[in-house]
Scaffold this motif. Structure first.
Motif, PDB file in Angstrom:
ATOM      1  N   PHE A   1      -8.695   5.728   4.624  1.00  0.00           N
ATOM      2  CA  PHE A   1      -8.665   4.704   3.577  1.00  0.00           C
ATOM      3  C   PHE A   1      -9.251   5.348   2.327  1.00  0.00           C
ATOM      4  CE2 PHE A   1     -11.432   1.727   1.222  1.00  0.00           C
ATOM      5  CZ  PHE A   1     -10.448   0.937   0.649  1.00  0.00           C
ATOM      6  N   THR A   2      -8.507   5.287   1.226  1.00  0.00           N
ATOM      7  CA  THR A   2      -8.943   5.949  -0.002  1.00  0.00           C
ATOM      8  C   THR A   2      -8.868   4.987  -1.174  1.00  0.00           C
ATOM      9  OG1 THR A   2      -8.130   8.085   0.807  1.00  0.00           O
ATOM     10  CG2 THR A   2      -8.574   7.896  -1.557  1.00  0.00           C
ATOM     11  N   LEU A   3      -9.966   4.906  -1.917  1.00  0.00           N
ATOM     12  CA  LEU A   3     -10.042   4.128  -3.143  1.00  0.00           C
ATOM     13  C   LEU A   3     -10.410   5.092  -4.267  1.00  0.00           C
ATOM     14  CD1 LEU A   3     -11.899   0.745  -3.692  1.00  0.00           C
ATOM     15  CD2 LEU A   3     -12.178   2.638  -5.284  1.00  0.00           C
TER      16      LEU A   3
ATOM     17  N   ILE B   1      -5.366   2.378  -4.437  1.00  0.00           N
ATOM     18  CA  ILE B   1      -5.772   2.239  -3.036  1.00  0.00           C
ATOM     19  C   ILE B   1      -4.642   2.733  -2.150  1.00  0.00           C
ATOM     20  CG2 ILE B   1      -6.439   0.616  -1.223  1.00  0.00           C
ATOM     21  CD1 ILE B   1      -7.499  -1.188  -3.531  1.00  0.00           C
ATOM     22  N   SER B   2      -4.993   3.548  -1.168  1.00  0.00           N
ATOM     23  CA  SER B   2      -3.999   4.051  -0.229  1.00  0.00           C
ATOM     24  C   SER B   2      -4.630   4.187   1.146  1.00  0.00           C
ATOM     25  CB  SER B   2      -3.459   5.415  -0.702  1.00  0.00           C
ATOM     26  OG  SER B   2      -4.504   6.372  -0.749  1.00  0.00           O
ATOM     27  N   GLY B   3      -3.779   4.437   2.147  1.00  0.00           N
ATOM     28  CA  GLY B   3      -4.297   4.676   3.487  1.00  0.00           C
ATOM     29  C   GLY B   3      -3.752   3.733   4.528  1.00  0.00           C
ATOM     30  N   SER B   4      -4.382   3.741   5.685  1.00  0.00           N
ATOM     31  CA  SER B   4      -3.911   3.033   6.875  1.00  0.00           C
ATOM     32  C   SER B   4      -4.497   1.624   6.930  1.00  0.00           C
ATOM     33  CB  SER B   4      -4.283   3.824   8.127  1.00  0.00           C
ATOM     34  OG  SER B   4      -3.884   5.168   8.032  1.00  0.00           O
ATOM     35  N   VAL B   5      -4.152   0.798   5.928  1.00  0.00           N
ATOM     36  CA  VAL B   5      -4.699  -0.549   5.851  1.00  0.00           C
ATOM     37  C   VAL B   5      -3.616  -1.531   5.417  1.00  0.00           C
ATOM     38  CG1 VAL B   5      -7.023   0.269   5.304  1.00  0.00           C
ATOM     39  CG2 VAL B   5      -5.442  -0.281   3.440  1.00  0.00           C
ATOM     40  N   GLN B   6      -3.824  -2.779   5.788  1.00  0.00           N
ATOM     41  CA  GLN B   6      -3.097  -3.901   5.205  1.00  0.00           C
ATOM     42  C   GLN B   6      -4.023  -4.523   4.172  1.00  0.00           C
ATOM     43  OE1 GLN B   6      -1.883  -6.614   8.273  1.00  0.00           O
ATOM     44  NE2 GLN B   6      -0.324  -5.244   9.095  1.00  0.00           N
ATOM     45  N   LEU B   7      -3.567  -4.551   2.936  1.00  0.00           N
ATOM     46  CA  LEU B   7      -4.405  -4.970   1.820  1.00  0.00           C
ATOM     47  C   LEU B   7      -4.176  -6.439   1.516  1.00  0.00           C
ATOM     48  CD1 LEU B   7      -6.402  -3.774  -0.233  1.00  0.00           C
ATOM     49  CD2 LEU B   7      -4.439  -3.221  -1.690  1.00  0.00           C
ATOM     50  N   TYR B   8      -5.277  -7.213   1.418  1.00  0.00           N
ATOM     51  CA  TYR B   8      -5.174  -8.650   1.211  1.00  0.00           C
ATOM     52  C   TYR B   8      -5.763  -9.121  -0.112  1.00  0.00           C
ATOM     53  CZ  TYR B   8      -3.593  -9.238   5.998  1.00  0.00           C
ATOM     54  OH  TYR B   8      -2.865  -9.180   7.148  1.00  0.00           O
ATOM     55  N   CYS B   9      -6.696  -8.381  -0.672  1.00  0.00           N
ATOM     56  CA  CYS B   9      -7.343  -8.867  -1.889  1.00  0.00           C
ATOM     57  C   CYS B   9      -7.826  -7.693  -2.720  1.00  0.00           C
ATOM     58  CB  CYS B   9      -8.521  -9.774  -1.536  1.00  0.00           C
ATOM     59  SG  CYS B   9      -9.562 -10.239  -2.948  1.00  0.00           S
ATOM     60  N   VAL B  10      -7.529  -7.731  -4.007  1.00  0.00           N
ATOM     61  CA  VAL B  10      -8.096  -6.791  -4.973  1.00  0.00           C
ATOM     62  C   VAL B  10      -8.602  -7.617  -6.148  1.00  0.00           C
ATOM     63  CG1 VAL B  10      -7.681  -4.891  -6.556  1.00  0.00           C
ATOM     64  CG2 VAL B  10      -6.560  -4.903  -4.323  1.00  0.00           C
ATOM     65  N   HIS B  11      -9.876  -7.456  -6.466  1.00  0.00           N
ATOM     66  CA  HIS B  11     -10.494  -8.191  -7.581  1.00  0.00           C
ATOM     67  C   HIS B  11     -11.217  -7.179  -8.444  1.00  0.00           C
ATOM     68  CE1 HIS B  11     -13.176 -10.965  -9.709  1.00  0.00           C
ATOM     69  NE2 HIS B  11     -14.166 -10.186  -9.324  1.00  0.00           N
TER      70      HIS B  11
ATOM     71  N   VAL C   1       0.858  -1.176   0.000  1.00  0.00           N
ATOM     72  CA  VAL C   1       0.000   0.000   0.000  1.00  0.00           C
ATOM     73  C   VAL C   1       0.899   1.233   0.000  1.00  0.00           C
ATOM     74  CG1 VAL C   1      -1.792   1.277   1.246  1.00  0.00           C
ATOM     75  CG2 VAL C   1      -1.819  -1.225   1.242  1.00  0.00           C
ATOM     76  N   PRO C   2       0.692   2.210  -0.901  1.00  0.00           N
ATOM     77  CA  PRO C   2      -0.398   2.274  -1.877  1.00  0.00           C
ATOM     78  C   PRO C   2      -0.296   1.200  -2.961  1.00  0.00           C
ATOM     79  CG  PRO C   2       1.160   4.049  -2.240  1.00  0.00           C
ATOM     80  CD  PRO C   2       1.575   3.396  -0.970  1.00  0.00           C
ATOM     81  N   CYS C   3      -1.459   0.835  -3.500  1.00  0.00           N
ATOM     82  CA  CYS C   3      -1.551  -0.223  -4.498  1.00  0.00           C
ATOM     83  C   CYS C   3      -2.197   0.337  -5.759  1.00  0.00           C
ATOM     84  CB  CYS C   3      -2.385  -1.383  -3.948  1.00  0.00           C
ATOM     85  SG  CYS C   3      -2.756  -2.685  -5.128  1.00  0.00           S
ATOM     86  N   SER C   4      -1.652  -0.034  -6.903  1.00  0.00           N
ATOM     87  CA  SER C   4      -2.206   0.398  -8.184  1.00  0.00           C
ATOM     88  C   SER C   4      -2.546  -0.829  -9.019  1.00  0.00           C
ATOM     89  CB  SER C   4      -1.197   1.279  -8.933  1.00  0.00           C
ATOM     90  OG  SER C   4      -1.697   1.636 -10.204  1.00  0.00           O
ATOM     91  N   GLN C   5      -3.764  -0.871  -9.526  1.00  0.00           N
ATOM     92  CA  GLN C   5      -4.241  -1.984 -10.342  1.00  0.00           C
ATOM     93  C   GLN C   5      -4.742  -1.461 -11.683  1.00  0.00           C
ATOM     94  OE1 GLN C   5      -4.749  -5.533  -9.972  1.00  0.00           O
ATOM     95  NE2 GLN C   5      -5.147  -5.092 -12.114  1.00  0.00           N
ATOM     96  N   ALA C   6      -4.238  -2.008 -12.783  1.00  0.00           N
ATOM     97  CA  ALA C   6      -4.640  -1.552 -14.114  1.00  0.00           C
ATOM     98  C   ALA C   6      -6.066  -1.986 -14.423  1.00  0.00           C
ATOM     99  CB  ALA C   6      -3.678  -2.105 -15.161  1.00  0.00           C
ATOM    100  N   LEU C   7      -6.788  -1.116 -15.123  1.00  0.00           N
ATOM    101  CA  LEU C   7      -8.120  -1.406 -15.661  1.00  0.00           C
ATOM    102  C   LEU C   7      -8.046  -1.204 -17.173  1.00  0.00           C
ATOM    103  CD1 LEU C   7     -10.256   0.591 -13.053  1.00  0.00           C
ATOM    104  CD2 LEU C   7      -9.885  -1.884 -13.103  1.00  0.00           C
ATOM    105  N   PRO C   8      -7.452  -2.146 -17.896  1.00  0.00           N
ATOM    106  CA  PRO C   8      -7.163  -1.930 -19.325  1.00  0.00           C
ATOM    107  C   PRO C   8      -8.395  -1.697 -20.182  1.00  0.00           C
ATOM    108  CG  PRO C   8      -6.797  -4.225 -18.694  1.00  0.00           C
ATOM    109  CD  PRO C   8      -7.003  -3.463 -17.432  1.00  0.00           C
ATOM    110  N   GLN C   9      -9.543  -2.236 -19.770  1.00  0.00           N
ATOM    111  CA  GLN C   9     -10.770  -2.089 -20.552  1.00  0.00           C
ATOM    112  C   GLN C   9     -11.758  -1.125 -19.919  1.00  0.00           C
ATOM    113  OE1 GLN C   9     -10.811  -3.560 -23.509  1.00  0.00           O
ATOM    114  NE2 GLN C   9      -8.832  -4.519 -23.058  1.00  0.00           N
TER     115      GLN C   9
END
Length: 275
Positions: free
Chosen positions: A178-180, A264-274, A149-157
Motif C-alpha cells: 500500500f503506497t501513499l 494512492i496505489s497498491g493492494s487495497v479497495q479504497l473507500y474514502c479520501v479526505h 485504485v490507483p487513485c489521484s486526488q488534486a491538492l490545488p492549494q
C-alpha cells in the motif's frame, strides 16, 4: 472524537445525532447529547439538549447553521472532560456542557433527513497525547462507495498547518503493498508512505528511494479495514494509523505548500479520501 461524513438532501427538514445511554426503543433511553440541525424554518439553526428520565431539559440554540441543503459536510464531535466541542467543515461551531455522565453513553443514533457516508471513532487524539483540540480539516468528499485504485486526488492549494488527510481502505486477500505519495507539479514525491506486506514493514520513502522504517506493530491485515491520518504541521507531517499516533516525518513548509497531488496505489479497495 467521533467523525460524521454525510449529505443534506435538497428536501431536508431536520436530522439529529444522539449520543444515547442505551439503545432500547421503549422505554426511550436517556440522551446525553442531542445535536439537531433544523432547515425548515426561515432561519436554519441547531438545537442541542439532554433527555433524562423521558423529559427534555432546557434546550440550547445556535443560529447561523453552516450546513446547506444538497451539500456534503464533515462534522467532528470532540468529547472532553466537561463538554463536547463540535466543528463543521473544519470550523468550530459550538460547545455543550454535559448534563449526564459521559461514561453512560454507549450508543450513537442518527435519524432524520440525512444521507450518511461514513462514521469514524477515535478513542484518543492520534496526534498529541492529552490534546483537547480537534484537527481542522478542509473537506473534499469523494462520494463513490468504492474508488478506483490507483487513485489521484488534486491538492490545488498544497498542504498547510492544520490540514488533515484521511484515507480509509480494505486490504485485499493477497496484498503486496500500500503506497501513499504526495507529489509536486513536477511529479516529484517529497513524501511517500509505504506498507510492504512481503516483509511486514511500514516506512517513509525519500525522493531518492531511501527507506526510513517506522517503529510500530504492522497493523495491516488481509480483508481488514484500516484508516491512515496525516496531520500537516510546521516542519512536517504527523502520522496516525487506526487511531494510534506513529510519529512524524520532516518536510519543510515550502515543499508542503508546493504539493499538488495525493496518489494512492497498491493492494487495497479504497473507500474514502479526505484532504
Amino acid at each position: 472524537m467521533v467523525m460524521l461524513q454525510a449529505v443534506v438532501p435538497l428536501d431536508a427538514h431536520r436530522f439529529q445525532v444522539d449520543f444515547q445511554c442505551g439503545c432500547s426503543l421503549c422505554p426511550r433511553p436517556d440522551i446525553a447529547f442531542h445535536f439537531n440541525p433544523r432547515f425548515h424554518t426561515t432561519k436554519p439553526h441547531v438545537i442541542c439538549n439532554t433527555l433524562h428520565g423521558g423529559r427534555w431539559q432546557r434546550e440550547a440554540r445556535w443560529p447561523h447553521l453552516a450546513l446547506q441543503k444538497g451539500s456534503s459536510f464533515l462534522i467532528l464531535f470532540l468529547f472532553g472532560n466537561e463538554e463536547v466541542k463540535v466543528s463543521v467543515n473544519g470550523q468550530h461551531f459550538l460547545h455543550f456542557r454535559y448534563r449526564l455522565p459521559l461514561s453512560h453513553v454507549d450508543t450513537l443514533g442518527i435519524f432524520g433527513d440525512i444521507l450518511v457516508e461514513a462514521v469514524g471513532f477515535l478513542n484518543i487524539s492520534p496526534f498529541v497525547e492529552g490534546s483537547r483540540e480537534y484537527p481542522a480539516g478542509h473537506p473534499f468528499l469523494l462520494m463513490s462507495p468504492r474508488l478506483e485504485v490507483p487513485c489521484s486526488q488534486a491538492l490545488p492549494q498544497g498542504l498547510w498547518p492544520g490540514q488533515v488527510i484521511i484515507v480509509r481502505a480494505l486490504v485485499l486477500q493477497e496484498p503486496k503493498h500500500f503506497t501513499l505519495s504526495l507529489r509536486d507539479q513536477a511529479s516529484r514525491a517529497p513524501v511517500t508512505l509505504r506498507a510492504s506486506f512481503t516483509d511486514r514493514t511500514l516506512a517513509w520513502i525519500s525522493p531518492w528511494g531511501q527507506k526510513k522504517l517506522i517503529s510500530a506493530p504492522f497493523l495491516f491485515y488481509p480483508q481488514r479495514f484500516f484508516e491512515v491520518l496525516l496531520l500537516c504541521q510546521e516542519g512536517g507531517l504527523k502520522l496516525a494509523l487506526n487511531g494510534q499516533g506513529l510519529g512524524a516525518t520532516s518536510v519543510n513548509q515550502q515543499a508542503l505548500e508546493q504539493l499538488r497531488e495525493l496518489r494512492i496505489s497498491g493492494s487495497v479497495q479504497l473507500y474514502c479520501v479526505h484532504s
